[in-house]
Design a protein around this motif. Structure first.
Motif, PDB file in Angstrom:
ATOM      1  N   ASN A  42      -8.174   3.216  -7.369  1.00 49.61           N
ATOM      2  CA  ASN A  42      -6.866   3.721  -7.205  1.00 49.61           C
ATOM      3  C   ASN A  42      -5.784   4.234  -6.054  1.00 49.61           C
ATOM      4  OD1 ASN A  42      -5.850   3.803 -10.114  1.00 49.61           O
ATOM      5  ND2 ASN A  42      -7.182   4.819 -10.505  1.00 49.61           N
ATOM      6  N   ASN A  43      -6.309   4.064  -4.784  1.00 48.37           N
ATOM      7  CA  ASN A  43      -6.346   4.865  -3.695  1.00 48.37           C
ATOM      8  C   ASN A  43      -5.424   3.846  -2.980  1.00 48.37           C
ATOM      9  OD1 ASN A  43      -5.512   6.376  -1.396  1.00 48.37           O
ATOM     10  ND2 ASN A  43      -7.522   7.077  -1.372  1.00 48.37           N
ATOM     11  N   PRO A  44      -4.175   3.867  -2.513  1.00 48.81           N
ATOM     12  CA  PRO A  44      -3.371   2.784  -2.064  1.00 48.81           C
ATOM     13  C   PRO A  44      -3.884   2.983  -0.336  1.00 48.81           C
ATOM     14  CG  PRO A  44      -2.201   4.714  -2.104  1.00 48.81           C
ATOM     15  CD  PRO A  44      -2.925   4.943  -2.938  1.00 48.81           C
ATOM     16  N   ARG A  45      -4.428   3.775   0.054  1.00 49.98           N
ATOM     17  CA  ARG A  45      -5.249   3.669   1.496  1.00 49.98           C
ATOM     18  C   ARG A  45      -6.653   3.858   1.290  1.00 49.98           C
ATOM     19  NH1 ARG A  45       0.068   7.386   4.431  1.00 49.98           N
ATOM     20  NH2 ARG A  45       1.118   6.488   3.422  1.00 49.98           N
ATOM     21  N   PRO A  46      -7.432   2.957   1.131  1.00 46.66           N
ATOM     22  CA  PRO A  46      -8.562   3.221   1.192  1.00 46.66           C
ATOM     23  C   PRO A  46      -9.450   3.998   2.411  1.00 46.66           C
ATOM     24  CG  PRO A  46      -8.504   1.020   0.254  1.00 46.66           C
ATOM     25  CD  PRO A  46      -6.717   1.759   0.642  1.00 46.66           C
ATOM     26  N   GLY A  47     -10.587   4.653   1.962  1.00 45.46           N
ATOM     27  CA  GLY A  47     -11.077   5.788   3.179  1.00 45.46           C
ATOM     28  C   GLY A  47     -10.051   6.801   3.961  1.00 45.46           C
ATOM     29  N   ILE A  48      -8.996   6.730   3.574  1.00 44.45           N
ATOM     30  CA  ILE A  48      -7.701   8.034   3.475  1.00 44.45           C
ATOM     31  C   ILE A  48      -7.335   8.723   2.642  1.00 44.45           C
ATOM     32  CG2 ILE A  48      -5.276   7.961   4.903  1.00 44.45           C
ATOM     33  CD1 ILE A  48      -6.030   5.932   6.481  1.00 44.45           C
ATOM     34  N   ILE A  49      -7.724  10.026   3.173  1.00 40.98           N
ATOM     35  CA  ILE A  49      -6.327  10.351   2.400  1.00 40.98           C
ATOM     36  C   ILE A  49      -5.532  11.704   2.808  1.00 40.98           C
ATOM     37  CG2 ILE A  49      -7.421  13.531   1.223  1.00 40.98           C
ATOM     38  CD1 ILE A  49     -10.015  12.566   0.125  1.00 40.98           C
ATOM     39  N   ILE A  50      -4.723  12.231   2.625  1.00 42.84           N
ATOM     40  CA  ILE A  50      -3.606  12.605   3.194  1.00 42.84           C
ATOM     41  C   ILE A  50      -3.216  13.925   2.306  1.00 42.84           C
ATOM     42  CG2 ILE A  50      -2.280  10.718   4.451  1.00 42.84           C
ATOM     43  CD1 ILE A  50      -0.438  10.341   2.183  1.00 42.84           C
ATOM     44  N   ASN A  51      -2.305  14.985   2.661  1.00 44.09           N
ATOM     45  CA  ASN A  51      -2.351  16.343   1.631  1.00 44.09           C
ATOM     46  C   ASN A  51      -0.783  16.703   1.576  1.00 44.09           C
ATOM     47  OD1 ASN A  51      -3.419  19.612   2.148  1.00 44.09           O
ATOM     48  ND2 ASN A  51      -3.468  18.766   0.372  1.00 44.09           N
ATOM     49  N   SER A  52       0.205  15.581   2.446  1.00 48.06           N
ATOM     50  CA  SER A  52       1.768  15.512   2.400  1.00 48.06           C
ATOM     51  C   SER A  52       2.203  14.412   2.900  1.00 48.06           C
ATOM     52  CB  SER A  52       2.022  17.137   3.247  1.00 48.06           C
ATOM     53  OG  SER A  52       1.519  16.111   5.048  1.00 48.06           O
ATOM     54  N   PRO A  53       3.428  14.154   2.557  1.00 49.22           N
ATOM     55  CA  PRO A  53       3.889  12.451   2.657  1.00 49.22           C
ATOM     56  C   PRO A  53       3.530  12.205   4.330  1.00 49.22           C
ATOM     57  CG  PRO A  53       5.649  14.263   1.977  1.00 49.22           C
ATOM     58  CD  PRO A  53       4.699  15.064   1.962  1.00 49.22           C
ATOM     59  N   ASN A  54       3.935  13.095   4.937  1.00 47.15           N
ATOM     60  CA  ASN A  54       3.609  12.540   6.072  1.00 47.15           C
ATOM     61  C   ASN A  54       2.459  12.527   6.627  1.00 47.15           C
ATOM     62  OD1 ASN A  54       6.225  10.564   6.579  1.00 47.15           O
ATOM     63  ND2 ASN A  54       7.116  12.673   6.700  1.00 47.15           N
ATOM     64  N   GLY A  55       1.468  12.967   6.409  1.00 48.33           N
ATOM     65  CA  GLY A  55       0.449  13.952   7.076  1.00 48.33           C
ATOM     66  C   GLY A  55      -0.401  12.683   7.337  1.00 48.33           C
ATOM     67  N   SER A  56      -1.332  13.022   8.521  1.00 53.73           N
ATOM     68  CA  SER A  56      -2.680  12.227   8.804  1.00 53.73           C
ATOM     69  C   SER A  56      -3.325  12.354   7.826  1.00 53.73           C
ATOM     70  CB  SER A  56      -3.336  12.518  10.576  1.00 53.73           C
ATOM     71  OG  SER A  56      -3.365  13.586  10.351  1.00 53.73           O
TER      72      SER A  56
END
Length: 465
Positions: free
Chosen positions: A103-117
């Motif tokens: 379900n993650n639209p950015r595989p291998g990436i987790i963000i904690n805010s809308p514009n977060g890295s």
């Protein structure tokens, strides 16, 4: 001379924790010993900190609908690393089923805010999957490597001059914190572990931040304000929910490709506050006040040795700065309903007539059916035990602040076990009824009577339902 001696004695008592703090009529404003007096008796904490810094970060959930909890923990890890903590002194617990979730639209990436890295890269995988257990969590804190099962084996191997920071993020309820295997961290057990850690003489001070519903109940009436050198803050008081944020449709909203909340309000408030200030000049008390101003949907609380809140963040986080612009206030969603946002968004976005639409609808129906089952079962059990007139009142009793949730914690554990045996797992939503089971114990109901009522209320329900 007598007056001078009395004044010095009172100051000593205040600083050492025998007289630590006093609540006013609101129950939340505290009169603290002055910063000048604190600095006089804690000169080693100004400038260079003696001893080592340790951190334990734990996300207690699994499932993509709970994305935010692992995002909170990953972000906290990145903050501590930027502030100077070493990997060998940071222990991370997370189920690790989010970054590469389908379900993650950015595989291998987790963000904690809308514009977060990306906050996932580089995070140690000390305890993941089935290794995220109550037993491992407790033994990591205690430094008991021999009792660890699985994982990296990393523990808090601290000494008497060391400083420890613990951060937990997940669902909670009265007297309990959730874990990925559907077990619970009970408040009495956690406080026992903290007392045992103190008795071992292996830390100088310990700070505990908790993101969870009713998280105040973990310490209220249980954490001794004197002698343990422990300061804790919680996302909510003992009776209310904590809140998710950066959700779809919120202000600001998660990016359009996301169908889940990215963070929790209390968690992002303290992490982003830390990023916006110099840890060498901001104190824990200043951060507590800043977080309270931002997380206004619940009552952010503090417990334990309040004098420790005059420590600078650098005592626990490290001295390097990691400054960013502080984010504006955000909208929030009740923690207990945040999973519904995810499943509704999945249903809403799925093409009409598709298999994805049907699957999303099935998941929504199952979730709502489980909620109805839990609500109905607990209410019926209350009626069977106490009668229809007073049953609801007994189940909803809230004890005064400063009084533990339950008199007999063993009874509470047995009540929960009995219910789940006959009625199925409480799961995240059902945890809100822990207080009801505590009230059943406090009313003197025996386990066999609870078993009879549960069996009658949940006839035909299997334990794995």
């Amino acid at each position: 001379m007598t007056t001078l001696v009395a004044g010095v004695l009172l100051l000593l008592l205040s600083v050492t924790g025998i007289v630590t703090a006093q609540r006013d009529a609101t129950g939340d404003v505290l009169r603290l010993v002055s910063p000048e007096a604190y600095k006089f008796f804690h000169q080693s904490d100004d400038g260079r900190v003696g001893g080592s810094r340790w951190a334990v970060l734990i996300a207690g959930s699994r499932g993509y609908e709970n994305y935010r909890h692992q995002a909170d923990v990953c972000h906290a890890y990145q903050l501590l690393r930027k502030c100077g903590l070493k990997d060998e002194n940071i222990v991370v617990f997370m189920y690790d089923d989010i970054a590469y979730n389908e379900n993650n639209p950015r595989p291998g990436i987790i963000i904690n805010s809308p514009n977060g890295s990306d906050v996932y890269h580089g995070v140690p995988k000390d305890y993941t999957g089935d290794d995220v257990t109550v037993n491992n969590f407790f033994n990591v804190i205690l430094g008991n490597k021999a009792a660890i099962t699985g994982g990296s084996g990393k523990v808090v191997n601290s000494g008497p001059n060391d400083h420890i920071f613990i951060f937990y993020s997940d669902h909670g309820a009265s007297g309990v914190l959730g874990m990925p295997d559907d077990s619970y961290i009970y408040a009495n057990d956690l406080n026992w572990v903290l007392r045992k850690k103190h008795a071992s003489g292996t830390y100088k001070s310990l700070v505990f931040y908790i993101e969870a519903c009713e998280s105040g109940s973990i310490f209220d009436g249980l954490l001794d304000p004197k002698g343990l050198n422990i300061y804790a803050t919680t996302a909510s008081n003992a009776t209310e929910s904590s809140w998710a944020t950066y959700c779809p449709g919120g202000q600001p909203s998660a990016p359009p490709e996301y169908d889940t909340c990215l963070g929790d309000l209390y968690s992002v408030a303290w992490i982003e506050d830390s990023e916006a200030h110099d840890p060498r000049t901001e104190t824990l008390q200043q951060q507590y006040q800043n977080v309270k101003k931002r997380a206004t949907t619940s009552h952010v609380m503090q417990y334990g040795d309040i004098v420790l809140s005059l420590d600078h963040l650098s005592v626990y986080f490290g001295e390097n700065t990691a400054k960013y612009n502080l984010q504006p206030p955000t909208t929030a969603i009740n923690q207990r309903d945040a999973d519904l946002v995810h499943f509704w968004e999945k249903y809403r976005k799925a093409p009409e007539g598709s298999a994805k639409k049907a699957e999303a609808q099935k998941q929504l129906v199952e979730i709502m059916s489980h909620r109805m089952h839990i609500d109905t079962s607990v209410k019926l059990i209350g009626n069977l035990l106490f009668g229809t007139e007073i049953g609801p009142d007994v189940l909803n009793v809230v004890r005064p602040a400063g009084q533990p949730l339950v008199d007999d914690w063993k009874c509470l554990k047995e009540m929960v076990k009995t219910f789940e045996t006959h009625c199925g797992k409480l799961a995240q939503y059902g945890m809100k009824y822990i207080r009801s089971f505590a009230n059943i114990c406090n009313a003197g109901i025996q386990i066999e009577h609870m078993a009879e009522a549960s069996a009658q209320a949940c006839v035909g329900i299997h334990a794995d339902h």
